[in-house]
Every structure is written in C-alpha cells, then in structure tokens.
Motif scaffolding. Structure first.
Motif, PDB file in Angstrom:
ATOM      1  N   SER A 299       0.861  -1.275  -0.109  1.00  0.00           N
ATOM      2  CA  SER A 299       0.048   0.124  -0.036  1.00  0.00           C
ATOM      3  C   SER A 299       0.893   1.197  -0.051  1.00  0.00           C
ATOM      4  CB  SER A 299      -0.835   0.011   1.200  1.00  0.00           C
ATOM      5  OG  SER A 299      -0.149   0.227   2.197  1.00  0.00           O
ATOM      6  N   ALA A 300       0.288   2.530  -0.144  1.00  0.00           N
ATOM      7  CA  ALA A 300       0.956   3.652  -0.192  1.00  0.00           C
ATOM      8  C   ALA A 300       1.570   3.830   1.293  1.00  0.00           C
ATOM      9  CB  ALA A 300       0.133   4.925  -0.381  1.00  0.00           C
ATOM     10  N   LEU A 301       0.898   3.355   2.140  1.00  0.00           N
ATOM     11  CA  LEU A 301       1.473   3.686   3.575  1.00  0.00           C
ATOM     12  C   LEU A 301       2.776   2.596   3.760  1.00  0.00           C
ATOM     13  CD1 LEU A 301       1.314   4.772   6.467  1.00  0.00           C
ATOM     14  CD2 LEU A 301      -0.137   2.770   7.040  1.00  0.00           C
ATOM     15  N   ASP A 302       2.714   1.365   3.420  1.00  0.00           N
ATOM     16  CA  ASP A 302       3.844   0.613   3.228  1.00  0.00           C
ATOM     17  C   ASP A 302       4.936   0.955   2.441  1.00  0.00           C
ATOM     18  OD1 ASP A 302       2.331  -1.365   4.610  1.00  0.00           O
ATOM     19  OD2 ASP A 302       1.874  -2.383   3.041  1.00  0.00           O
ATOM     20  N   HIS A 303       4.600   1.762   1.386  1.00  0.00           N
ATOM     21  CA  HIS A 303       5.664   2.289   0.717  1.00  0.00           C
ATOM     22  C   HIS A 303       6.673   3.499   1.194  1.00  0.00           C
ATOM     23  CE1 HIS A 303       7.430   4.581  -2.802  1.00  0.00           C
ATOM     24  NE2 HIS A 303       6.920   5.461  -2.445  1.00  0.00           N
ATOM     25  N   ALA A 304       5.706   4.216   1.990  1.00  0.00           N
ATOM     26  CA  ALA A 304       6.300   5.410   2.827  1.00  0.00           C
ATOM     27  C   ALA A 304       7.125   4.887   3.864  1.00  0.00           C
ATOM     28  CB  ALA A 304       5.000   6.303   3.337  1.00  0.00           C
ATOM     29  N   TYR A 305       6.718   3.863   4.650  1.00  0.00           N
ATOM     30  CA  TYR A 305       7.599   3.258   5.602  1.00  0.00           C
ATOM     31  C   TYR A 305       8.820   2.613   5.069  1.00  0.00           C
ATOM     32  CZ  TYR A 305       3.826   3.593   9.261  1.00  0.00           C
ATOM     33  OH  TYR A 305       2.901   4.214  10.175  1.00  0.00           O
ATOM     34  N   ARG A 306       8.511   2.091   3.957  1.00  0.00           N
ATOM     35  CA  ARG A 306       9.756   1.310   3.373  1.00  0.00           C
ATOM     36  C   ARG A 306      10.881   2.328   2.941  1.00  0.00           C
ATOM     37  NH1 ARG A 306      11.000  -0.475  -2.013  1.00  0.00           N
ATOM     38  NH2 ARG A 306      12.577  -2.435  -1.769  1.00  0.00           N
ATOM     39  N   GLU A 307      10.296   3.357   2.503  1.00  0.00           N
ATOM     40  CA  GLU A 307      11.348   4.500   1.953  1.00  0.00           C
ATOM     41  C   GLU A 307      12.128   5.031   3.269  1.00  0.00           C
ATOM     42  OE1 GLU A 307       8.971   7.637   0.148  1.00  0.00           O
ATOM     43  OE2 GLU A 307       9.439   6.953  -1.839  1.00  0.00           O
ATOM     44  N   GLU A 308      11.231   5.153   4.447  1.00  0.00           N
ATOM     45  CA  GLU A 308      11.986   5.649   5.796  1.00  0.00           C
ATOM     46  C   GLU A 308      12.968   4.516   6.284  1.00  0.00           C
ATOM     47  OE1 GLU A 308       9.496   6.774   8.959  1.00  0.00           O
ATOM     48  OE2 GLU A 308       8.304   8.293   7.600  1.00  0.00           O
ATOM     49  N   TRP A 309      12.721   3.324   6.189  1.00  0.00           N
ATOM     50  CA  TRP A 309      13.749   2.309   6.180  1.00  0.00           C
ATOM     51  C   TRP A 309      14.939   2.301   5.405  1.00  0.00           C
ATOM     52  CZ3 TRP A 309       9.286  -1.875   6.287  1.00  0.00           C
ATOM     53  CH2 TRP A 309       8.329  -1.648   7.642  1.00  0.00           C
ATOM     54  N   VAL A 310      14.611   2.423   4.220  1.00  0.00           N
ATOM     55  CA  VAL A 310      15.909   2.354   3.518  1.00  0.00           C
ATOM     56  C   VAL A 310      16.613   3.736   3.688  1.00  0.00           C
ATOM     57  CG1 VAL A 310      16.620   2.720   1.012  1.00  0.00           C
ATOM     58  CG2 VAL A 310      14.504   0.987   1.623  1.00  0.00           C
ATOM     59  N   ALA A 311      15.888   4.833   3.843  1.00  0.00           N
ATOM     60  CA  ALA A 311      16.661   6.309   4.102  1.00  0.00           C
ATOM     61  C   ALA A 311      17.670   6.083   5.274  1.00  0.00           C
ATOM     62  CB  ALA A 311      15.587   7.308   4.095  1.00  0.00           C
ATOM     63  N   ASN A 312      16.930   5.410   6.428  1.00  0.00           N
ATOM     64  CA  ASN A 312      17.505   5.127   7.705  1.00  0.00           C
ATOM     65  C   ASN A 312      18.534   3.873   7.582  1.00  0.00           C
ATOM     66  OD1 ASN A 312      16.632   7.558   8.650  1.00  0.00           O
ATOM     67  ND2 ASN A 312      14.891   6.575   9.136  1.00  0.00           N
ATOM     68  N   THR A 313      18.572   3.316   6.497  1.00  0.00           N
ATOM     69  CA  THR A 313      19.334   2.031   6.507  1.00  0.00           C
ATOM     70  C   THR A 313      18.867   1.062   7.621  1.00  0.00           C
ATOM     71  OG1 THR A 313      21.190   2.328   7.798  1.00  0.00           O
ATOM     72  CG2 THR A 313      21.439   2.826   5.401  1.00  0.00           C
ATOM     73  N   ILE A 314      17.611   0.696   7.754  1.00  0.00           N
ATOM     74  CA  ILE A 314      17.143  -0.237   8.545  1.00  0.00           C
ATOM     75  C   ILE A 314      16.247  -1.105   7.542  1.00  0.00           C
ATOM     76  CG2 ILE A 314      15.529  -0.757  10.459  1.00  0.00           C
ATOM     77  CD1 ILE A 314      15.766   2.145  11.258  1.00  0.00           C
ATOM     78  N   THR A 315      17.095  -2.071   7.019  1.00  0.00           N
ATOM     79  CA  THR A 315      16.589  -3.127   6.127  1.00  0.00           C
ATOM     80  C   THR A 315      16.231  -4.395   6.834  1.00  0.00           C
ATOM     81  OG1 THR A 315      18.600  -3.593   5.299  1.00  0.00           O
ATOM     82  CG2 THR A 315      17.348  -2.079   4.001  1.00  0.00           C
ATOM     83  N   PRO A 316      15.380  -4.973   6.692  1.00  0.00           N
ATOM     84  CA  PRO A 316      14.921  -6.345   7.421  1.00  0.00           C
ATOM     85  C   PRO A 316      15.819  -7.567   6.637  1.00  0.00           C
ATOM     86  CG  PRO A 316      13.159  -5.566   6.094  1.00  0.00           C
ATOM     87  CD  PRO A 316      13.903  -4.543   6.002  1.00  0.00           C
TER      88      PRO A 316
END
Length: 95
Positions: A64-81
């Motif tokens: 979803s667009a919400l998941d997309h926004a959270y994913r962008e934050e994780w990538v920007a903060n290098t918090i990748t699962p």
C-alpha cells in the motif's frame, strides 16, 4: 553590488518563498480540513491506496502507499529487514 545588498535580496527572497508556501498550505487546509502536513498522519486513507512505485518496482508490488512510505523511511535510515525477519513476519501474518 555590495555583499550586504546581496544578503538582503537573498533573505527577502527566502522570506517571500516561505510566506507563499505557508499561505498555500493554509488555503488548502481551509478548503479541505483533512489536509495534513504529513502523508503518514492519514494512515487509513494511505493504507487503502496502492504503492505509487508498484508498476515499476517488483519489491513494491502488493504494497500500500503507507507501506511504501514506511519502506522509504527504512531504506533512508538503512533499517532493512533480513530475510529471516521477513519470513517470520509472513508466517505470523498467515497464521
């Protein structure tokens, strides 16, 4: 032209741009009270919309667009699962 004059011109330009942005936001907020400063504040609406990158990015399909926004934050903060965390989350969801 003196440095002080250039500073005044630059400062005035920045002030005018900030005022225009604020005016635009307040006008939209007056017309539509549901307008927020952040996309993440309206989570229910964002969770119903598809990801804007779903057509071009295979990793975004089904998000979803919400998941997309959270994913962008994780990538920007290098918090990748890790793969293990992803599989554990999928198992938990599919229970």
């Amino acid at each position: 032209m003196k440095k002080t004059n250039i500073g005044w011109i630059a400062g005035g330009t920045v002030a005018v741009a900030a005022a225009a942005g604020t005016f635009s936001y307040l006008k939209r907020k007056k017309e539509d009270p549901n307008v927020t400063g952040s996309n993440l504040q309206d989570k229910e609406r964002e969770d119903k919309l598809p990801s804007p990158d779903a057509k071009t990015d295979d990793a975004e399909k089904g998000l979803s667009a919400l998941d997309h926004a959270y994913r962008e934050e994780w990538v920007a903060n290098t918090i990748t699962p890790t793969e293990e965390e992803i599989k554990a989350a999928e198992v938990k969801v599919n229970k």
